[in-house]
Design a protein around this motif. Structure first.
Motif, PDB file in Angstrom:
ATOM      1  N   GLN A   1      39.571  40.954  68.618  1.00 44.40           N
ATOM      2  CA  GLN A   1      41.014  40.721  68.761  1.00 44.40           C
ATOM      3  C   GLN A   1      41.504  39.865  67.602  1.00 44.40           C
ATOM      4  OE1 GLN A   1      43.117  41.979  71.023  1.00 44.40           O
ATOM      5  NE2 GLN A   1      44.870  40.929  70.127  1.00 44.40           N
ATOM      6  N   VAL A   2      42.612  40.294  67.007  1.00 47.01           N
ATOM      7  CA  VAL A   2      43.238  39.561  65.915  1.00 47.01           C
ATOM      8  C   VAL A   2      44.652  39.200  66.346  1.00 47.01           C
ATOM      9  CG1 VAL A   2      44.053  39.691  63.540  1.00 47.01           C
ATOM     10  CG2 VAL A   2      41.858  40.723  64.154  1.00 47.01           C
ATOM     11  N   ASP A   3      44.982  37.950  66.261  1.00 46.41           N
ATOM     12  CA  ASP A   3      46.340  37.485  66.552  1.00 46.41           C
ATOM     13  C   ASP A   3      47.059  37.201  65.242  1.00 46.41           C
ATOM     14  OD1 ASP A   3      44.905  35.675  69.243  1.00 46.41           O
ATOM     15  OD2 ASP A   3      46.071  37.517  69.382  1.00 46.41           O
ATOM     16  N   LEU A   4      48.301  37.640  65.161  1.00 43.71           N
ATOM     17  CA  LEU A   4      49.102  37.453  63.950  1.00 43.71           C
ATOM     18  C   LEU A   4      50.351  36.650  64.301  1.00 43.71           C
ATOM     19  CD1 LEU A   4      48.866  41.094  62.550  1.00 43.71           C
ATOM     20  CD2 LEU A   4      47.545  39.112  61.818  1.00 43.71           C
ATOM     21  N   VAL A   5      50.600  35.613  63.538  1.00 45.33           N
ATOM     22  CA  VAL A   5      51.785  34.780  63.742  1.00 45.33           C
ATOM     23  C   VAL A   5      52.611  34.803  62.474  1.00 45.33           C
ATOM     24  CG1 VAL A   5      52.656  32.478  64.256  1.00 45.33           C
ATOM     25  CG2 VAL A   5      50.587  33.311  65.391  1.00 45.33           C
ATOM     26  N   GLU A   6      53.876  35.210  62.616  1.00 44.63           N
ATOM     27  CA  GLU A   6      54.781  35.338  61.477  1.00 44.63           C
ATOM     28  C   GLU A   6      55.786  34.196  61.479  1.00 44.63           C
ATOM     29  OE1 GLU A   6      54.870  40.118  62.398  1.00 44.63           O
ATOM     30  OE2 GLU A   6      55.931  38.554  63.484  1.00 44.63           O
ATOM     31  N   SER A   7      56.307  33.915  60.306  1.00 41.33           N
ATOM     32  CA  SER A   7      57.375  32.935  60.181  1.00 41.33           C
ATOM     33  C   SER A   7      58.205  33.261  58.958  1.00 41.33           C
ATOM     34  CB  SER A   7      56.803  31.517  60.069  1.00 41.33           C
ATOM     35  OG  SER A   7      55.994  31.394  58.921  1.00 41.33           O
ATOM     36  N   GLY A   8      59.428  32.751  58.925  1.00 41.27           N
ATOM     37  CA  GLY A   8      60.224  32.816  57.712  1.00 41.27           C
ATOM     38  C   GLY A   8      61.419  33.751  57.728  1.00 41.27           C
ATOM     39  N   GLY A   9      61.687  34.445  58.791  1.00 37.60           N
ATOM     40  CA  GLY A   9      62.862  35.313  58.800  1.00 37.60           C
ATOM     41  C   GLY A   9      64.148  34.521  58.897  1.00 37.60           C
ATOM     42  N   GLY A  10      65.272  35.240  58.881  1.00 33.88           N
ATOM     43  CA  GLY A  10      66.550  34.563  59.020  1.00 33.88           C
ATOM     44  C   GLY A  10      67.683  35.368  58.432  1.00 33.88           C
ATOM     45  N   LEU A  11      68.813  34.690  58.253  1.00 31.83           N
ATOM     46  CA  LEU A  11      70.027  35.293  57.708  1.00 31.83           C
ATOM     47  C   LEU A  11      70.207  34.847  56.266  1.00 31.83           C
ATOM     48  CD1 LEU A  11      72.787  36.772  58.023  1.00 31.83           C
ATOM     49  CD2 LEU A  11      73.694  34.593  58.880  1.00 31.83           C
ATOM     50  N   VAL A  12      70.481  35.784  55.392  1.00 32.41           N
ATOM     51  CA  VAL A  12      70.673  35.465  53.983  1.00 32.41           C
ATOM     52  C   VAL A  12      71.768  36.369  53.428  1.00 32.41           C
ATOM     53  CG1 VAL A  12      68.883  37.097  53.218  1.00 32.41           C
ATOM     54  CG2 VAL A  12      69.444  35.100  51.796  1.00 32.41           C
ATOM     55  N   PRO A  14      73.593  38.767  50.558  1.00 31.79           N
ATOM     56  CA  PRO A  14      73.100  39.723  49.552  1.00 31.79           C
ATOM     57  C   PRO A  14      72.810  39.013  48.232  1.00 31.79           C
ATOM     58  CG  PRO A  14      74.937  40.666  50.749  1.00 31.79           C
ATOM     59  CD  PRO A  14      74.839  39.230  51.192  1.00 31.79           C
ATOM     60  N   GLY A  15      71.684  39.383  47.635  1.00 32.44           N
ATOM     61  CA  GLY A  15      71.253  38.744  46.400  1.00 32.44           C
ATOM     62  C   GLY A  15      70.373  37.536  46.610  1.00 32.44           C
ATOM     63  N   GLY A  16      70.263  37.084  47.842  1.00 30.02           N
ATOM     64  CA  GLY A  16      69.459  35.906  48.147  1.00 30.02           C
ATOM     65  C   GLY A  16      67.985  36.225  48.303  1.00 30.02           C
ATOM     66  N   SER A  17      67.237  35.196  48.682  1.00 35.84           N
ATOM     67  CA  SER A  17      65.785  35.316  48.810  1.00 35.84           C
ATOM     68  C   SER A  17      65.316  34.755  50.140  1.00 35.84           C
ATOM     69  CB  SER A  17      65.088  34.546  47.678  1.00 35.84           C
ATOM     70  OG  SER A  17      65.420  35.068  46.410  1.00 35.84           O
ATOM     71  N   LEU A  18      64.206  35.316  50.602  1.00 34.16           N
ATOM     72  CA  LEU A  18      63.508  34.809  51.775  1.00 34.16           C
ATOM     73  C   LEU A  18      62.014  34.966  51.536  1.00 34.16           C
ATOM     74  CD1 LEU A  18      65.426  36.234  54.891  1.00 34.16           C
ATOM     75  CD2 LEU A  18      65.228  33.821  54.255  1.00 34.16           C
ATOM     76  N   ARG A  19      61.239  34.132  52.203  1.00 36.50           N
ATOM     77  CA  ARG A  19      59.788  34.234  52.133  1.00 36.50           C
ATOM     78  C   ARG A  19      59.237  34.320  53.541  1.00 36.50           C
ATOM     79  NH1 ARG A  19      56.319  33.152  47.940  1.00 36.50           N
ATOM     80  NH2 ARG A  19      54.150  32.658  48.461  1.00 36.50           N
ATOM     81  N   PHE A  67      60.267  42.595  45.801  1.00 36.81           N
ATOM     82  CA  PHE A  67      59.382  41.952  46.772  1.00 36.81           C
ATOM     83  C   PHE A  67      57.991  41.777  46.153  1.00 36.81           C
ATOM     84  CE2 PHE A  67      61.506  43.535  50.977  1.00 36.81           C
ATOM     85  CZ  PHE A  67      62.736  43.098  50.502  1.00 36.81           C
ATOM     86  N   THR A  68      57.342  40.693  46.552  1.00 36.71           N
ATOM     87  CA  THR A  68      55.970  40.443  46.105  1.00 36.71           C
ATOM     88  C   THR A  68      55.123  40.003  47.289  1.00 36.71           C
ATOM     89  OG1 THR A  68      56.751  39.740  43.918  1.00 36.71           O
ATOM     90  CG2 THR A  68      54.499  39.150  44.530  1.00 36.71           C
ATOM     91  N   ILE A  69      54.010  40.693  47.492  1.00 32.51           N
ATOM     92  CA  ILE A  69      53.074  40.309  48.544  1.00 32.51           C
ATOM     93  C   ILE A  69      51.909  39.577  47.900  1.00 32.51           C
ATOM     94  CG2 ILE A  69      51.789  42.508  48.472  1.00 32.51           C
ATOM     95  CD1 ILE A  69      51.527  42.268  51.543  1.00 32.51           C
ATOM     96  N   SER A  70      51.428  38.545  48.563  1.00 30.94           N
ATOM     97  CA  SER A  70      50.320  37.766  48.017  1.00 30.94           C
ATOM     98  C   SER A  70      49.521  37.140  49.149  1.00 30.94           C
ATOM     99  CB  SER A  70      50.837  36.679  47.075  1.00 30.94           C
ATOM    100  OG  SER A  70      51.681  35.787  47.772  1.00 30.94           O
TER     101      SER A  70
END
Length: 115
Positions: A1-12, A14-19, A67-70
């Protein structure tokens, strides 16, 4: 079993950035392939970006150059840096990991691009 926890969404705007960040936990004994998918209302879930165990990356055509994944500093963490965001990037973003032939998913995080 693998649990995944995400963070960092929101409202931005146009032209802005999120991580976005995702951390995998559980009985994992190796570096595993991970990625980000998204699903907009009324649309199918689609791959946004993926990173292999060797570090090679793949991107949807619609996000290439923006977008860049790392890999994060901790083992089996992955980040998605999203720049030059557009309204059409609005969706629920899901972290994905593949381990021992199974796919695992995070709970999803909402990204809304709007003025």
């Amino acid at each position: 079993q693998v649990d995944l926890v995400e963070s960092g969404g929101g409202l931005v705007q146009p032209g802005g950035s999120l991580r976005l960040s995702c951390a995998a936990s559980g009985r994992i004994f190796s570096v595993i392939p991970m990625g980000w998918y998204r699903q907009a209302p009324g649309k199918q879930r689609e791959l946004v970006a993926g990173i292999s165990t060797s570090g090679s990356t793949t991107y949807a055509d619609s996000v290439k150059g923006r977008f860049t994944i790392s890999r994060g500093n901790a083992k089996n963490t992955v980040d998605l840096q999203m720049n030059s965001l557009k309204p059409e990037d609005t969706a629920v973003y899901y972290c994905n990991a593949r381990y021992v032939g199974d796919d695992f998913w995070g709970q999803g995080t909402q990204v809304t691009v709007s003025s």
